[in-house]
Write an enzyme that holds these catalytic residues in place. Structure first.
Site, short mmCIF file in Angstrom:
data_model
loop_
_atom_site.label_atom_id
_atom_site.label_comp_id
_atom_site.label_asym_id
_atom_site.label_seq_id
_atom_site.Cartn_x
_atom_site.Cartn_y
_atom_site.Cartn_z
N PHE A 103 0.86 -1.19 0.00
CA PHE A 103 0.00 0.00 0.00
C PHE A 103 0.89 1.23 0.00
CE2 PHE A 103 -2.31 3.57 1.59
CZ PHE A 103 -3.56 3.46 0.99
N ASP A 135 9.22 3.16 1.67
CA ASP A 135 8.03 3.91 2.07
C ASP A 135 7.78 3.67 3.55
OD1 ASP A 135 5.48 4.76 2.68
OD2 ASP A 135 4.55 3.98 0.85
N LYS A 191 1.88 10.65 8.24
CA LYS A 191 1.22 10.13 9.44
C LYS A 191 1.84 10.66 10.74
CE LYS A 191 -0.79 5.90 7.49
NZ LYS A 191 -2.13 5.71 8.01
N THR A 232 1.76 24.21 -4.88
CA THR A 232 1.52 25.49 -4.21
C THR A 232 2.08 25.50 -2.80
OG1 THR A 232 -0.44 25.93 -5.51
CG2 THR A 232 -0.24 27.13 -3.44
#
Lengths: 499, 499
Positions: A216, A325, A356, A380
Site C-alpha cells: 500500500f 516507504d 502520518k 503550491t
C-alpha cells in the site's frame, strides 16, 4: 481492578463476565497507574458504539458524504493520552490512533503549550507557498526537526502535504533521475520537450516502478499503480502496466521455519530480478523499486533484514532507485525511529518517504535524487510549516521521555502477550508478529476478525484490521506496559466468548 | 505621495525617477488610506531583493533542498493585509498572494482571534482520520462553511488536503461513476476484482479524462496527465494516452473580434466532440471532461460563457462527467465566489474542485457522483478540520465586509488601468483581460516580462507570471481601489523604463 470494568453498556458488572469466562489472566500485574499526567486511568463505556449521539450525526453527515466507513464521532477536546472519547462519552483505549497517525497521544500538554505561544500564531494563520516564499525560520526548523532524524546517508528532505503526495513526488524524482542518467550530460531534446506536452514518449517515457503484491503506497493514480492490498482501492481506476513482485509470505513461528522462509525470500528476490529484466525488454525499464519495511495495510507482512539488504543490492545492480516507504512504519513505533534501521545498513535507500506520525508528509533523498531544476518537484504549498512546528515538539517529547525505549519495552510485553494468547486460543489466533508496538496477529477468518474488533471496541479498546484477516496494533508512542496489560485483559475476555 | 517612493534601493529619490519618466499618472487619485486597520500604508524597500539575509538563508536551505524557485524569505509575523514583509525588512504590496492562496491578506485579525480561542485548540492538536472518526462538530462546520457556498445543484462535498489530491479523487469519482453506469445494476465481476489487483483491464479499465492544451490541474500523476501548460511540469514522467483538446485562443479586444472568437470557440468545441468519438473508438472512452473556468498557469486564457455552456452540453450528450476545476479561480477573486457563476447556469457541472483560497482542498459533486461504497474515495486524513475553521472565518469576513462587491469594484479599476497602460505602451503590453481582480496582461516577450516582474518587485510590488509571456494579478480579496492605483503608479514607472 480498574473502574471501567464495573461499568459497561449491558448494565451488569463486567467483572463477573470476566471472571466467569477467563482462564487466562494478566490481572494488572504491572503498574497500577499510567504515569502520564494527562492520561485517563482506563476505558469507560456508557453506550453501545456508535451511540445515539453518533448515530444522529451520522444521519446528518450522510446527507453530505458517504459515511460508510465512519466508526463514530469523537470528542477530541475530552480525549487524552491513549484514550479517545466519543460524543456519547465512551472513553476507549486507542490502539489504532487515527490509522497510526497520532504520535504522542491526544492533547499532549507539550502540543497544547505550543498552541498557546503567541509567537507561533502567524505560522498557523499565514500558510506560505514554501517553494517560492518560505518563512525566515524554515531552514532552522527543518534542520531541527526532520533532518535531526534523517535516515543514514541522507541530508536532503522535501516536505509535502500528505503520504500520497510524498510518494507521487518521490516517484517523479526517481523518473527524473533515471532519465537524466540515460541522457548523460545531454539536455532534453526538442522531441522530449514537445512530446511531453501531449503525454507521449520520449518526453513522457515508458518507465515503471516495481512494487509488491500486498503493498500500500497511497491512492492517487501514480501511487495507486503500486498499491496492491485490496481491490476496493483499485477497482475502476485506470492504471499503469508496471511490474509487481511477490512479497515473502513468512511462516510463523519464524524460528521453526528458518529454511522455508529463507527459500521463500530467495524466490521473491529472484522474481524481482526477472521482472526487472523482463520490463526492460518490454521497453518499460524499472526506474525505481518501492517497498514498505512492513506491509501494513496489506496484512502486516514482514520480511527479514537479509531480504531487504539483498533487495537494495538488486536495485543498485540494475540501476534502479530504491524507495523505502515509511509512511506507516516511520516515527518510532517499531522501537527505532525508522523501521529500516532494523536492517543495519549504512546506505539503506535512495529515497525514504514519510507522513502520518510525522504530521507532515515528505521524503528524504540522496543528493543525486534531487531534481536538477526548480519547478520539477513543486506545488503550491509543498507541505505546511505549522505541522513542522508540531513535529519538532513531538521529537522533543520522544527524546525527553525516551519513548523509543519505552516502545521497545511495551512492544515486547504486547508481543509476549499475543504469543501467549495464540497458544491459549489456537483455533482463533495465529502468527503473532511485530517490531516494537507495531504488532499484528491473524484471526481464523475475516468474519471472526471483524466480530472480535467490534466486541473489543464495545469493551473500550480500539483496534484496526489489515489484510484479509489480521488485527493490527498501532498505539501511540506513549503506550506503556500498563496499557498493554489493560488491553490484554480485555482482549482475553473477548476471545473467551469465541472459544 | 506615499513614503515608499522616497526610499529605494538605489539610494536616490524615486520621486524624481517617477516624475522624469512618467507621462501617464494615476497619482493617488482615490483614497489616501486603506481603511484596513491591519494594513500598511504602502511598500517600503530597504535592500535589493533577495537581500543579504535572504541570501544567507538561501545558502543554508540550498544544502537541504533545490532552492531554484525561491524568491526570498519572509517575515510572516510582520506581514499585514496586502503587504508581505521579507527578512530584510522590505515590505511589498502583494498581488500574487502565495500563488493565489491567501484569501483575506496576512495576519487578518479575525484569523488571529480564532487562534486565541482556547476552544479551537484541540482541532489543531488532534488531527483526525476524518473518514472514520470525525470530530463532533464536523457536519455542522462543513455545513456552515463549504456547503454555504456550494455551487448550484450540489449538496455534497468531500474535503481533501490539497488541490492535486482533490483533482485525483475527483477523477476517481468520475471513473467509478462511469464504470457503474456501464455495469448497470450488475456488481463488479470476479474478473474485475482480480484484474484490478494487477493493474489490468477490465478491473483497471482503459478510461480517459479529456483535458485542454494549456490546462493546469496539478502535478501528481493522474492530474499531470491532464496538465499541459509547461514542459518543466511534465518532462520525464510517464503518463496516460488521454485526449487533449485545443482551448480557445481569443483575440483582444473582444468586442473587435466577436466573429473570429466565435469561430475559434466553435472549432474547439467541434474538436472536443471529435476526440470523444475517436477515443471511444480506440477503446479508451472519455469518462470525464476537466476544465478551468480561466486557464491560469497556462496564461490566463478565457473563453465565453457560451463556450462553457456548449461544452457542458457536449459532456451531457456523450455521457461524460463534467468537472470544473476551480482550484485557482474559486474563492471570490473573479467577483463571484465561483468563476463558473459567470456562465449563468443552474446545472454548471457534475464536479467542482477547490483548494488554495479555500484553505482546504476538496470537491463538490452531484449526488450520482458519490462513490457507491466506502473506502473507494479515502485516505488517512481526508483534509484537515483546522483549515475548515479558518475557512469558516474567511467566509464570515467576506460576507461582513462585502468583499465580493469590493473585488468587482477594484477589479474594474485594475482592468481599466491595464487597458489604459496598454494603449500607453503598445509595444510592450497587450490583451489586458480579467474578471474581478483575476486579471492578466501580455508582454511583448518572455524576457521583457521577466524583467518587468523583477523591476516591479524591486519597487515593492509582487506579481506573478503565467503562460509564455503573461503577467497575472492575484491580489487578496481585501485589495481595494486604493491599492490598485498604488500598483498602477509603480507599474507605470517600471514600464516607462522599457519604452
Amino acid at each position: 481492578m480498574a473502574s471501567f470494568l464495573m461499568n459497561n453498556c449491558f448494565g451488569k458488572s463486567l467483572k463477573n463476565v470476566w471472571c466467569g469466562a477467563s482462564v487466562y489472566r494478566y490481572f494488572s500485574k504491572t503498574a497500577t497507574s499510567t504515569h502520564l499526567d494527562f492520561d485517563y486511568d482506563g476505558p469507560s463505556m456508557k453506550t453501545t458504539v456508535p451511540g445515539p449521539h453518533s448515530q444522529d450525526l451520522l444521519k446528518q453527515l450522510g446527507d453530505i458524504q458517504n459515511v460508510g466507513a465512519i466508526n463514530f464521532f469523537c470528542n477530541y477536546e475530552k480525549s487524552r493520552g491513549n484514550y479517545l472519547v466519543d460524543v456519547d462519552d465512551n472513553r476507549m483505549l486507542d490502539l489504532y490512533t487515527q490509522i497510526s497517525s497520532i504520535p504522542i497521544g491526544y492533547n499532549h500538554p507539550a502540543l497544547l503549550k505550543l498552541m498557546s505561544n503567541p509567537n507561533n500564531m502567524s505560522t498557523f494563520v499565514n500558510r506560505p507557498a514554501l517553494g517560492i516564499l518560505p518563512p525566515h525560520n524554515f531552514p532552522d526548523k527543518i534542520t531541527q526537526s526532520l533532518l535531526s532524524v534523517a535516515p543514514s546517508g541522507m541530508t536532503r528532505v522535501q516536505t509535502m502535504a500528505c503520504g500520497s503526495c510524498s510518494n507521487e513526488n518521490a516517484y517523479k524524482a526517481m523518473f527524473i533521475w533515471y532519465r537524466n542518467k540515460e541522457r548523460g550530460k545531454n539536455t532534453p531534446s526538442n522531441e522530449d520537450i514537445s512530446t511531453c506536452m501531449i503525454n507521449q514518449a520520449p518526453g513522457c517515457p515508458d518507465l515503471s516502478i516495481l512494487s509488491f503484491m500486498g503493498a500500500f503506497h497511497g491512492r492517487t493514480m501514480g501511487c495507486l499503480a503500486t498499491t496492491h492490498s485490496k481491490s476496493i482501492h483499485k477497482l475502476d481506476v485506470p492504471s499503469f502496466d508496471w511490474p509487481i513482485a511477490p512479497f515473502p509470505r513468512l511462516q510463523y513461528p519464524l524460528e521453526e521455519f528458518t529454511r522455508e522462509n529463507g527459500q521463500e525470500e530467495a524466490r521473491c528476490l529472484e522474481e524481482v530480478e526477472d521482472l526487472i529484466v523482463k520490463w526492460r525488454q518490454r521497453g518499460k525499464p524499472v526506474a525505481g523499486i518501492v517497498i514498505e519495511p512492513i506491509q501494513a495495510e496489506g496484512g502486516d507482512n514482514h520480511a527479514s533484514p537479509d531480504f531487504f539488504r539483498s533487495l537494495r543490492n538488486i536495485a543498485r545492480k540494475h540501476g534502479c532507485a530504491f524507495h523505502v516507504d515509511e509512511v506507516q512504519t516511520g516515527g518510532g513505533s517499531t522501537g527505532k525511529f525508522w523501521a529500516h534501521e532494523h536492517w543495519g545498513m549504512d546506505d539503506p535507500a535512495d529515497i525514504v518517504s514519510f507522513s502520518k506520525k510525522l504530521l507532515t508528509g515528505g521524503y528524504y533523498h540522496k543528493d543525486e535524487l534531487q531534481a536538477d531544476k526548480p519547478y520539477r518537484i513543486f506545488n503550491t504549498w509543498m507541505g505546511d510549516p505549522s505541522k513542522n512546528l508540531f513535529l519538532l515538539e513531538v521529537l522533543n517529547v520522544i527524546r525527553r521521555e525516551n519513548l523509543l525505549e519505552q516502545v521497545t519495552h511495551s512492544g515486547k510485553a504486547l508481543l509476549d502477550g499475543l504469543q501467549e494468547l495464540q497458544v491459549q486460543y489456537p483455533g482463533i489466533l495465529s502468527c503473532a508478529r511485530g517490531q516494537g508496538t507495531f504488532c499484528a496477529i491473524d484471526v481464523c477468518d475475516d468474519e471472526t476478525r471483524n466480530s472480535i474488533l467490534l466486541k473489543t471496541r464495545d469493551k473500550g479498546v480500539l483496534l484496526g484490521g489489515c489484510g484479509d484477516r489480521s488485527i493490527r496494533f498501532r498505539p501511540a508512542l506513549i503506550f506503556k506496559e500498563y496499557h498493554v496489560h489493560l488491553f490484554l485483559n480485555i482482549f482475553n475476555d473477548v476471545l473467551a466468548q469465541f472459544k
